[in-house]
Structures are given as structure tokens and as C-alpha cells.
Write a protein that holds these residues in place. Structure first.
Motif, PDB file in Angstrom:
ATOM      1  N   MET A   1     -25.738  -1.750 -11.833  1.00  0.00           N
ATOM      2  CA  MET A   1     -25.804  -0.602 -10.952  1.00  0.00           C
ATOM      3  C   MET A   1     -25.330   0.598 -11.768  1.00  0.00           C
ATOM      4  N   THR A   2     -26.220   1.551 -11.954  1.00  0.00           N
ATOM      5  CA  THR A   2     -25.863   2.726 -12.747  1.00  0.00           C
ATOM      6  C   THR A   2     -25.994   3.993 -11.918  1.00  0.00           C
ATOM      7  N   ASP A   3     -25.346   5.032 -12.430  1.00  0.00           N
ATOM      8  CA  ASP A   3     -25.302   6.316 -11.728  1.00  0.00           C
ATOM      9  C   ASP A   3     -26.249   7.325 -12.357  1.00  0.00           C
ATOM     10  N   ASP A   4     -27.326   6.876 -12.971  1.00  0.00           N
ATOM     11  CA  ASP A   4     -28.211   7.800 -13.683  1.00  0.00           C
ATOM     12  C   ASP A   4     -29.267   8.438 -12.789  1.00  0.00           C
ATOM     13  N   GLN A   5     -29.331   8.066 -11.517  1.00  0.00           N
ATOM     14  CA  GLN A   5     -30.344   8.611 -10.628  1.00  0.00           C
ATOM     15  C   GLN A   5     -29.788   9.648  -9.655  1.00  0.00           C
ATOM     16  N   ARG A   6     -28.470   9.817  -9.682  1.00  0.00           N
ATOM     17  CA  ARG A   6     -27.870  10.771  -8.750  1.00  0.00           C
ATOM     18  C   ARG A   6     -27.599  12.092  -9.468  1.00  0.00           C
ATOM     19  N   ILE A   7     -27.901  13.175  -8.782  1.00  0.00           N
ATOM     20  CA  ILE A   7     -27.587  14.507  -9.291  1.00  0.00           C
ATOM     21  C   ILE A   7     -26.339  14.976  -8.553  1.00  0.00           C
ATOM     22  N   HIS A   8     -25.291  15.200  -9.298  1.00  0.00           N
ATOM     23  CA  HIS A   8     -24.034  15.629  -8.690  1.00  0.00           C
ATOM     24  C   HIS A   8     -24.164  17.058  -8.168  1.00  0.00           C
ATOM     25  N   PRO A   9     -23.676  17.295  -6.948  1.00  0.00           N
ATOM     26  CA  PRO A   9     -23.765  18.643  -6.367  1.00  0.00           C
ATOM     27  C   PRO A   9     -23.005  19.684  -7.194  1.00  0.00           C
ATOM     28  N   SER A  10     -23.530  20.877  -7.177  1.00  0.00           N
ATOM     29  CA  SER A  10     -22.889  22.000  -7.856  1.00  0.00           C
ATOM     30  C   SER A  10     -21.552  22.321  -7.200  1.00  0.00           C
ATOM     31  N   LYS A  11     -20.622  22.744  -8.014  1.00  0.00           N
ATOM     32  CA  LYS A  11     -19.316  23.146  -7.493  1.00  0.00           C
ATOM     33  C   LYS A  11     -19.264  24.620  -7.134  1.00  0.00           C
ATOM     34  N   VAL A  12     -20.372  25.345  -7.330  1.00  0.00           N
ATOM     35  CA  VAL A  12     -20.382  26.788  -7.053  1.00  0.00           C
ATOM     36  C   VAL A  12     -21.601  27.239  -6.235  1.00  0.00           C
ATOM     37  N   ALA A  13     -22.353  26.322  -5.688  1.00  0.00           N
ATOM     38  CA  ALA A  13     -23.550  26.676  -4.929  1.00  0.00           C
ATOM     39  C   ALA A  13     -23.191  27.293  -3.585  1.00  0.00           C
ATOM     40  N   ASP A  14     -24.158  27.996  -2.991  1.00  0.00           N
ATOM     41  CA  ASP A  14     -23.936  28.530  -1.648  1.00  0.00           C
ATOM     42  C   ASP A  14     -23.952  27.386  -0.632  1.00  0.00           C
ATOM     43  N   ASP A  15     -23.651  27.724   0.610  1.00  0.00           N
ATOM     44  CA  ASP A  15     -23.509  26.693   1.646  1.00  0.00           C
ATOM     45  C   ASP A  15     -24.757  25.833   1.802  1.00  0.00           C
ATOM     46  N   ARG A  16     -25.909  26.462   1.911  1.00  0.00           N
ATOM     47  CA  ARG A  16     -27.146  25.715   2.135  1.00  0.00           C
ATOM     48  C   ARG A  16     -27.428  24.777   0.963  1.00  0.00           C
ATOM     49  N   ALA A  17     -27.365  25.297  -0.246  1.00  0.00           N
ATOM     50  CA  ALA A  17     -27.625  24.467  -1.419  1.00  0.00           C
ATOM     51  C   ALA A  17     -26.600  23.340  -1.525  1.00  0.00           C
ATOM     52  N   SER A  18     -25.346  23.628  -1.171  1.00  0.00           N
ATOM     53  CA  SER A  18     -24.308  22.595  -1.212  1.00  0.00           C
ATOM     54  C   SER A  18     -24.620  21.477  -0.230  1.00  0.00           C
ATOM     55  N   LEU A  19     -24.913  21.831   1.015  1.00  0.00           N
ATOM     56  CA  LEU A  19     -25.196  20.808   2.018  1.00  0.00           C
ATOM     57  C   LEU A  19     -26.423  19.985   1.644  1.00  0.00           C
ATOM     58  N   LEU A  20     -27.476  20.641   1.209  1.00  0.00           N
ATOM     59  CA  LEU A  20     -28.692  19.915   0.828  1.00  0.00           C
ATOM     60  C   LEU A  20     -28.440  19.006  -0.366  1.00  0.00           C
ATOM     61  N   SER A  21     -27.679  19.484  -1.342  1.00  0.00           N
ATOM     62  CA  SER A  21     -27.446  18.649  -2.529  1.00  0.00           C
ATOM     63  C   SER A  21     -26.479  17.511  -2.228  1.00  0.00           C
ATOM     64  N   PHE A  22     -25.493  17.731  -1.364  1.00  0.00           N
ATOM     65  CA  PHE A  22     -24.621  16.627  -0.979  1.00  0.00           C
ATOM     66  C   PHE A  22     -25.398  15.577  -0.190  1.00  0.00           C
ATOM     67  N   LEU A  23     -26.328  15.999   0.653  1.00  0.00           N
ATOM     68  CA  LEU A  23     -27.141  15.039   1.390  1.00  0.00           C
ATOM     69  C   LEU A  23     -28.006  14.226   0.432  1.00  0.00           C
ATOM     70  N   ASP A  24     -28.646  14.890  -0.520  1.00  0.00           N
ATOM     71  CA  ASP A  24     -29.445  14.143  -1.498  1.00  0.00           C
ATOM     72  C   ASP A  24     -28.584  13.213  -2.340  1.00  0.00           C
ATOM     73  N   TYR A  25     -27.383  13.627  -2.655  1.00  0.00           N
ATOM     74  CA  TYR A  25     -26.454  12.787  -3.413  1.00  0.00           C
ATOM     75  C   TYR A  25     -26.131  11.526  -2.619  1.00  0.00           C
ATOM     76  N   GLN A  26     -25.890  11.682  -1.320  1.00  0.00           N
ATOM     77  CA  GLN A  26     -25.595  10.520  -0.485  1.00  0.00           C
ATOM     78  C   GLN A  26     -26.817   9.606  -0.356  1.00  0.00           C
ATOM     79  N   ARG A  27     -27.996  10.193  -0.249  1.00  0.00           N
ATOM     80  CA  ARG A  27     -29.215   9.376  -0.220  1.00  0.00           C
ATOM     81  C   ARG A  27     -29.335   8.569  -1.507  1.00  0.00           C
ATOM     82  N   ALA A  28     -29.107   9.222  -2.636  1.00  0.00           N
ATOM     83  CA  ALA A  28     -29.205   8.552  -3.937  1.00  0.00           C
ATOM     84  C   ALA A  28     -28.130   7.476  -4.090  1.00  0.00           C
TER      85      ALA A  28
END
Length: 168
Positions: A1-28
Motif C-alpha cells: 500500500m503506497t501513498d503515490d496516488q494521493r495529492i496532499h492539499p495545499s496549506k495556503v489555498a483558498d477555502d473552496r480549493a482547500s475543501l475540494l482538495s481535502f475531499l479528493d485526498y480522502q477519496r484517494a
């Protein structure tokens, strides 16, 4: 099991980009927990006191994506991909006769459709009316992150019990 398919959310993104990227991170993360397992392993009830399986979690994720994004947010007349209840629980958790390939296909399709629905709204404060309630895009995205995070904790325990694989 490797972590090469997940994109870690940005630490400086705006609210919308943060929520969308955290959701994709959880999906991954859910996909990562299921990666490399056989159909039988995905169907295994690996915790003696629980009926949960990794495949059941994937099917549940597909149902939740469909419900929140297509039914609630996009007002589509959709039905659950695995309709009905079995013994008082959602049918998606009953995987004895389920096909893993179909479950993953439906889940990936629902995730793609959910991304499209989310992108169709101007902002996080946009709302829809559903069954007498007003629901914001922000609420749905936050709820979906919570939904995945909770079930990814279950997936982590299931995966470890199946083959000993651990990881964030």
C-alpha cells in the motif's frame, strides 16, 4: 500500500480549493486502502465484531456521493446504485454477491459527477433547497470530508486486519 496516488492539499489555498482538495485526498485514501487486494479480501469481514468490509465502504461512498451531489445539490431524480435495505442496514454494505469491479466503476463515476456538480456552483455559500432545508455547497463539501474521514478510519483497521498493511 503506497501513498503515490494521493495529492496532499495545499496549506495556503483558498477555502473552496482547500475543501475540494481535502475531499479528493480522502477519496484517494479510500482507494489506497483497497489497492492491491483481491475481490475476496475486499469482501472480507475482517473485524469479528463488525459487518463492515472494504467493498461495502466503497459501495457506501458511491451511494453517498450520488445522494449528496446529484440528488440534493443537482436535483436529479436518481436512485441509490444498490437500492433497498437488508436486515435494517443499507444494501451497499451487503457484498456477498457484489462485483468489486462494478463497485469501483460506479464509485469513480459518482466522484467524477460530484466534481462536476461542485464546479457548477459559483461559491461555497451557494445554496439549494432540499426537503424543506437550505443546504450550502460548503456544508456538503465539509460533510463529505467528514464522511470519508470517518470511514477511512474503518478502512484502516480493516486493511490492517486483512493483510497487516498500515499507513496514513
Amino acid at each position: 500500500m503506497t501513498d503515490d496516488q494521493r495529492i496532499h492539499p495545499s496549506k495556503v489555498a483558498d477555502d473552496r480549493a482547500s475543501l475540494l482538495s481535502f475531499l479528493d485526498y480522502q477519496r484517494a485514501t479510500l482507494a489506497m486502502k483497497c489497492a492491491g487486494l483481491t475481490g475476496e479480501q475486499l469482501k472480507r469481514r475482517a473485524i469479528p465484531t463488525s459487518q463492515l468490509t472494504l467493498l461495502g465502504l466503497v459501495r457506501h461512498a458511491a451511494s453517498v456521493e450520488r445522494s449528496w451531489f446529484r440528488l440534493v445539490m443537482n436535483a436529479e431524480d436518481v436512485r441509490p446504485p444498490w437500492p433497498g435495505e437488508v436486515d435494517g442496514t443499507f444494501a451497499e454494505f451487503h457484498v456477498e454477491d457484489a462485483e468489486p469491479e462494478e463497485a469501483f466503476e460506479v464509485w469513480h463515476e459518482e466522484c467524477a459527477l460530484a466534481r462536476s456538480v461542485a464546479a457548477s456552483f459559483h461559491g461555497l455559500d451557494d445554496t439549494v433547497g432540499f426537503r424543506g432545508e437550505t443546504i450550502s455547497v460548503r456544508y456538503v463539501l465539509t460533510h463529505m470530508i467528514e464522511e470519508y474521514a470517518r470511514h477511512n478510519g474503518h478502512a484502516d483497521l480493516l486493511r490492517e486486519a486483512i493483510d497487516g498493511a498500515v499507513g496514513e
